[in-house]
Enzyme design. Structure first.
Site, PDB file in Angstrom:
ATOM      1  CG  ASN A   1       0.149   1.822  -0.889  1.00 10.92           C
ATOM      2  OD1 ASN A   1       0.585   2.655  -0.095  1.00 10.92           O
ATOM      3  ND2 ASN A   1      -0.843   1.001  -0.591  1.00 10.92           N
TER       4      ASN A   1
ATOM      5  CB  ALA B   1     -14.618   5.160  -6.723  1.00 11.74           C
TER       6      ALA B   1
ATOM      7  CD  GLU C   1      -1.117  -0.946  -4.723  1.00  9.76           C
ATOM      8  OE1 GLU C   1      -1.315  -0.014  -5.500  1.00  9.76           O
ATOM      9  OE2 GLU C   1      -1.196  -0.835  -3.491  1.00  9.76           O
TER      10      GLU C   1
ATOM     11  CG  ASN D   1       3.393   0.429   2.097  1.00 10.73           C
ATOM     12  OD1 ASN D   1       3.394   1.486   1.493  1.00 10.73           O
ATOM     13  ND2 ASN D   1       2.458   0.153   2.990  1.00 10.73           N
TER      14      ASN D   1
ATOM     15  N   GLY E   1      -9.948   6.446  -2.169  1.00 12.43           N
ATOM     16  CA  GLY E   1     -10.524   7.442  -3.080  1.00 12.43           C
ATOM     17  C   GLY E   1     -11.904   7.876  -2.594  1.00 12.43           C
TER      18      GLY E   1
ATOM     19  CB  ALA F   1     -10.585   4.272   3.926  1.00  8.67           C
TER      20      ALA F   1
ATOM     21  CG  ASN G   1      -1.474  -3.641   9.461  1.00  9.86           C
ATOM     22  OD1 ASN G   1      -1.696  -4.469   8.574  1.00  9.86           O
ATOM     23  ND2 ASN G   1      -1.558  -2.342   9.256  1.00  9.86           N
TER      24      ASN G   1
ATOM     25  CE  LYS H   1       1.958   4.342   3.536  1.00 10.61           C
ATOM     26  NZ  LYS H   1       1.092   4.242   2.423  1.00 10.61           N
TER      27      LYS H   1
END
Ligand code: KPL
Length: 305
Positions: A102, A12, A270, A191, A16, A128, A205, A187
Site C-alpha cells: 500500500n 503471511a 502505514e 488510501n 498474502g 481480506a 469505511n 490508489k
C-alpha cells in the site's frame, strides 16, 4: 504432468494468505516467514460460507535454500526493505519480484536498492481480513493490476503478460498494464482520503461519510492530493479523486480498512507511506497541504507512530 510453478510469498498477513490459498490450487506455493516454528503454516480460509483448511510449506527468511524465481511481497510498507534485504542472497537478476504494498515510497526505494532486478508492482482492490489468529476471511472480490516498474519507460513486456497469466491461475481477476504508476498514485490518493478517517473515527469505511471530519475535509483534501500527484507528473484531477473515493466507500462500505485493522491489532500503521508521503512532497516543493498535514498530525498524536 507439467511441473508446477514455484511461487514464494513473503508476508503471511490477510492479503498474502488470500493469494497463497488461491495460488496453491495450481502452483507450488512456499511461504517465507520471519520465525517459522513449524515446517508448514496452517490456517482456515473462509470464502463466502465455505471454510477450507490450508497447509503450506514455509521457510525462514534466512534459509539458504534455492534461488527464488517468482516472489510476491505482502509485507507492510515499513517492513519491506528489511524483509527483502534478508532474502537478497536468494534473488538473482532473473527473479521476478512483485510488490503488493500500500502507499508510495517503498517501490522507489526498492528500485534503487535492487537496480539489477526485475521489479513489478501490483495494485489490488481484493479485500481480506483476519479476525482471529489462524483465520483468513476473503472479504470482498476486487481486481488486480500488474505492471513492470523496473524500466525507465513504461511498457507491457512479454514477462508482464506471463506473470499476469501466472497470477490469474489463482482465479482472481488480474490484468497487465503499462500505466501501473497511474494506478499506484490513484490508489495512494484513495488510501489517503479513506484510511486515516477510519482509524481516527474507529469505524467501517462506509461510516466515515456521516462524520463532519470527513465531510468538511474531503473536497479540500482531494485538491491537495491532486496537486501533490501532478507535481509527480501524473494527471489526476481533484474531481476524479473525490468521485473515485465515493465509489470505493460505497463498494467497501462494510470493510474495516487496513489502517484500522493495524490500529486494532496494535501494529504501526502505514501512514508514513500514505499521507506522510504527500507531506514529503509538500516539504520538497514548499507548498502547504494543510488538510493533509492536519490529518497526519492527528494520526501521529492519537496513535504515536
Ligand atoms: O485499500 C484500502 C485499505 O483498507 O487499505 C481501502 C481501499 C480503503 C479499502 O478498505
Amino acid at each position: 504432468m507439467p511441473k508446477k510453478q514455484t511461487i514464494h510469498i513473503l508476508g503471511a498477513g490477510a492479503l498474502g494468505s488470500l493469494w497463497a490459498a488461491k495460488l496453491s490450487k495450481s502452483n507450488e506455493v512456499i511461504l517465507i516467514l520471519r520465525n517459522p516454528t513449524h515446517k508448514t503454516h496452517n490456517y482456515q480460509f473462509i470464502e463466502q460460507e465455505l471454510t477450507t483448511d490450508v497447509s503450506l510449506p514455509c521457510e525462514s527468511a534466512t534459509s539458504t535454500n534455492n534461488l527464488i524465481d517468482v516472489l510476491l511481497v505482502f509485507t507492510k510498507s515499513y517492513d519491506t526493505l528489511l524483509a527483502l534485504s534478508q532474502i537478497e542472497h536468494r534473488l538473482s537478476p532473473s527473479s521476478k519480484i512483485i510488490l503488493f504494498q500500500n502507499g508510495m515510497g517503498c517501490q522507489q526505494t526498492l528500485i534503487k536498492t535492487l537496480p539489477h532486478h526485475r521489479i513489478y508492482a501490483a495494485s489490488t482492490t481484493e479485500g481480506a481480513n483476519s479476525p482471529t489468529k489462524g483465520t483468513i476471511i476473503y472479504a470482498g472480490k476486487g481486481e488486480t493490476w500488474l505492471g513492470d516498474i523496473s524500466k525507465e519507460k513504461p511498457e507491457c513486456t512479454i514477462e508482464t503478460e506471463h506473470l499476469t497469466a501466472l497470477l490469474s491461475s489463482s482465479t482472481l481477476d488480474v490484468f497487465s498494464t503499462k500505466d501501473i504508476w497511474q494506478r499506484l498514485w490513484l490508489k495512494l490518493a484513495i488510501n489517503c482520503a479513506i484510511n486515516p478517517f477510519t482509524a481516527l473515527l474507529n469505524c467501517k469505511n462506509g461510516e466515515i461519510r456521516e462524520h463532519q471530519l470527513f465531510k468538511s475535509s474531503i473536497t479540500p483534501l482531494s485538491q491537495e492530493l491532486s496537486s501533490a500527484i501532478q507535481l509527480n507528473k501524473i494527471e489526476l484531477s481533484a474531481e476524479d479523486i473525490q468521485t473515485k473515493v465515493e465509489e470505493v466507500l460505497e463498494k467497501t462500505a462494510n470493510n474495516i480498512s487496513s489502517m484500522l485493522q493495524d490500529v486494532r491489532a496494535g501494529k504501526p500503521t502505514e501512514i508514513d507511506f500514505m499521507n506522510g508521503y504527500i507531506q514529503t512532497i509538500a516539504n520538497e516543493h514548499t507548498i502547504p497541504f494543510p488538510v493533509n498535514a492536519e490529518l497526519l498530525k492527528r494520526m501521529k498524536t492519537q496513535f504515536n507512530n
